[in-house]
Design an enzyme around this catalytic site. Structure first.
Site, PDB file in Angstrom:
ATOM      1  N   GLY A 246      -9.292  -0.001 -15.025  1.00  0.00           N
ATOM      2  CA  GLY A 246      -7.982  -0.333 -14.476  1.00  0.00           C
ATOM      3  C   GLY A 246      -6.909   0.726 -14.529  1.00  0.00           C
ATOM      4  CB  CYS A 363     -10.374  -3.533  18.519  1.00  0.00           C
ATOM      5  SG  CYS A 363     -11.180  -2.353  19.567  1.00  0.00           S
TER       6      CYS A 363
HETATM    7  N1  LLP Z   1     -14.541  -3.263 -14.894  1.00  0.00           N
HETATM    8  C1  LLP Z   1     -14.512  -4.413 -14.199  1.00  0.00           C
HETATM    9  C2  LLP Z   1     -15.116  -5.612 -14.776  1.00  0.00           C
HETATM   10  C3  LLP Z   1     -13.916  -4.449 -12.940  1.00  0.00           C
HETATM   11  O1  LLP Z   1     -13.891  -5.593 -12.273  1.00  0.00           O
HETATM   12  C4  LLP Z   1     -13.354  -3.278 -12.395  1.00  0.00           C
HETATM   13  C5  LLP Z   1     -12.734  -3.289 -11.074  1.00  0.00           C
HETATM   14  C6  LLP Z   1     -13.425  -2.094 -13.140  1.00  0.00           C
HETATM   15  C7  LLP Z   1     -14.020  -2.125 -14.398  1.00  0.00           C
HETATM   16  C8  LLP Z   1     -12.882  -0.780 -12.634  1.00  0.00           C
HETATM   17  O2  LLP Z   1     -11.523  -0.818 -12.402  1.00  0.00           O
HETATM   18  P1  LLP Z   1     -10.765   0.560 -11.972  1.00  0.00           P
HETATM   19  O3  LLP Z   1     -10.828   1.496 -13.146  1.00  0.00           O
HETATM   20  O4  LLP Z   1     -11.476   1.111 -10.802  1.00  0.00           O
HETATM   21  O5  LLP Z   1      -9.396   0.116 -11.644  1.00  0.00           O
HETATM   22  N2  LLP Z   1     -10.782  -2.902  -4.365  1.00  0.00           N
HETATM   23  C9  LLP Z   1      -9.599  -2.760  -5.191  1.00  0.00           C
HETATM   24  C10 LLP Z   1      -9.930  -2.607  -6.637  1.00  0.00           C
HETATM   25  C11 LLP Z   1     -10.776  -3.732  -7.188  1.00  0.00           C
HETATM   26  C12 LLP Z   1     -11.157  -3.508  -8.619  1.00  0.00           C
HETATM   27  C13 LLP Z   1     -12.223  -4.469  -9.011  1.00  0.00           C
HETATM   28  N3  LLP Z   1     -12.667  -4.335 -10.350  1.00  0.00           N
HETATM   29  C14 LLP Z   1      -8.777  -1.588  -4.677  1.00  0.00           C
HETATM   30  O6  LLP Z   1      -9.195  -0.928  -3.729  1.00  0.00           O
HETATM   31  O7  LLP Z   1      -7.694  -1.331  -5.175  1.00  0.00           O
END
Ligand code: LLP
Length: 435
Positions: A246, A363
């Site tokens: 996150g 589109c």
């Molecule tokens: N761990 C779990 C259980 C997760 O669900 C996620 C992301 C991560 C780690 C990694 O999070 P990160 O470090 O990448 O923030 N499609 C969205 C983001 C969805 C994130 C889903 N889970 C976007 O494009 O902003």
């Protein structure tokens, strides 16, 4: 932290260069749209996590959240840096297997893993992060049938709200993710009563693109609190605490604190909690996706038509858009970009910049990659380079309008290597049953 890859510079032709490669040449050689990954930035971002933890808290593991960008070459590079993997589907797990990775360092997430995929996870011997009681019961049955033991972690719902886009918040009470507080002991009893399940610890993930360290520190409190409840009720010990991913990145000019700062604050709290509760310090796990891969990626497009609506605005149209990067249309995400063949104009003649809206080719009126950006005068065939596109672009890409998804190259030291082929029309119809 800039929003550009670490190796970004202007070469003597006045072109944008990444990984020692002229991006205008890359566009010529591989065509556009083109995803480009800078190997040095990717490896640097992995090392930020791994080396801080190694020196400050060796009983730890970093998992790359493969949902951010998953293909065999990227997974190999990341694991080569000592990371394990977070996978959230049979497909991501299959990719890890294809890349020949150490499956004992794979953690399988998901709030409703299909039975078939759960079975694939157990058979592969990966760690399973159980999201609900139904899944735990299925896991017990599957492990019994396969005569295997599954290592199980519980995803808990920490009830922490992080300040980020609603769609990418996951830690609130009202969330589809995680075992609720009032079910946690029941979950622990399922595991303690099973010959086939081994309890390893607790996991939480509060959301994505977060800049505030405090919610991560609060996660430690919640994780230790649940660990204690489980220990008191069943004797099971949470030897691993997983803080999820996150951490935010700079798309435009956001300024996330350096990763070591985040890790150090969490470590401090973990040590304090373990001492307070007089329990051994657990193994701690982090699962970054975006902060590893996003800044390493850029996307190149070719400009087609440029249209001016007098008194309103100028549109510059690109040969990609919402199918290769759905984040703007989904989350109102913002991106920064430059004209790769006119960098010197951009930096030397700031006053000659003009306002443009960058529109995709699909589109759909909402297919706008960038609502407003100042760039040098744009002409047909210019190359637009969009920054920080490594995460959740390719991984969420679609074939909308039956457009072929772009290829991907890795650049390093002046060398470019194709790691993903451009889809072909044949690929597009390959699953059609032609009657
Ligand atoms: N761990 C779990 C259980 C997760 O669900 C996620 C992301 C991560 C780690 C990694 O999070 P990160 O470090 O990448 O923030 N499609 C969205 C983001 C969805 C994130 C889903 N889970 C976007 O494009 O902003």
């Amino acid at each position: 932290m800039s929003n550009k890859p670490l190796t970004a510079k202007t070469n003597d032709k006045g072109h944008f260069e990444v990984g020692g490669c002229d991006t205008v040449e890359l566009a010529k050689q591989f065509g556009t749209p083109l995803y480009v990954v800078d190997e040095l930035t990717l490896r640097h971002n992995c090392r930020q996590y791994v080396s801080t933890l190694k020196s400050k808290y060796p009983n730890s593991l970093v998992l790359y959240a493969s949902k951010a960008l998953c293909n065999t070459a990227v997974l190999k590079m990341v694991c080569d840096e000592g990371l394990g993997l977070d996978v959230s589907s049979g497909g991501e797990l299959y990719t890890a297997k294809k890349a020949n990775l150490d499956l004992s360092k794979v953690y399988f997430h998901g709030n409703n893993k299909p039975l078939k995929e759960l079975e694939e996870g157990v058979a592969a011997g990966v760690n399973i992060v159980a999201d609900n009681l139904c899944e735990l019961k299925n896991l017990d049955q599957i492990s019994k049938r396969l005569k295997m033991t599954a290592r199980v972690m519980f995803r808990i719902n920490p009830g922490i709200e992080a300040h980020t886009h609603e769609f990418i918040q996951t830690g609130k009470i009202d969330s589809k993710f995680g075992i609720q507080k009032d079910k946690i002991i029941e979950a622990a009893k399922i595991v303690s009563g099973s010959r086939y399940l081994t309890f390893i610890g607790l996991h939480t993930h509060i959301g994505s693109q977060i800049f505030d360290i405090d919610p991560f520190v609060s996660e430690a409190d919640v994780l230790f609190d649940y660990a204690k409840q489980i220990k008191d009720a069943t004797g099971l010990e949470a030897k691993e605490l997983d803080f999820g991913g996150g951490w935010g990145v700079s798309y435009i000019d956001e300024k996330p604190a350096p990763v070591p700062q985040l890790l150090e604050k969490v470590i401090q709290r973990v040590r304090a909690k373990a001492a307070e509760l007089k329990i051994p310090e657990p193994k701690i796990i982090f699962e970054p996706g975006r902060s590893i891969i996003s800044p390493a990626g850029i996307t190149l497009y070719t400009i087609g038509s440029v249209k001016e609506i007098p008194g309103i605005r100028k549109y510059a149209m690109i040969d990609g858009g919402m199918s290769d990067n759905p984040r703007p249309i989904l989350y109102d995400a913002q991106y920064d970009a430059l004209i790769a063949n006119k960098i010197s104009v951009e930096t030397c003649h700031g006053k000659s910049l003009q306002k443009y809206r960058i529109a995709g080719r699909f589109c759909e009126s909402g297919d706008i990659l960038i609502k407003e950006i100042k760039l040098p005068k744009i002409d047909e065939n210019d190359i637009l380079a969009v920054m920080c596109t490594g995460a959740y672009g390719y991984s969420m890409a679609s074939n909308y309008n039956r457009v072929c998804r772009p290829p991907m190259v890795v650049v390093n030291n002046g060398k470019s290597t194709l790691i993903l082929k451009r889809e072909t029309y044949e690929d597009l119809v390959s699953q059609d049953v032609i009657l």
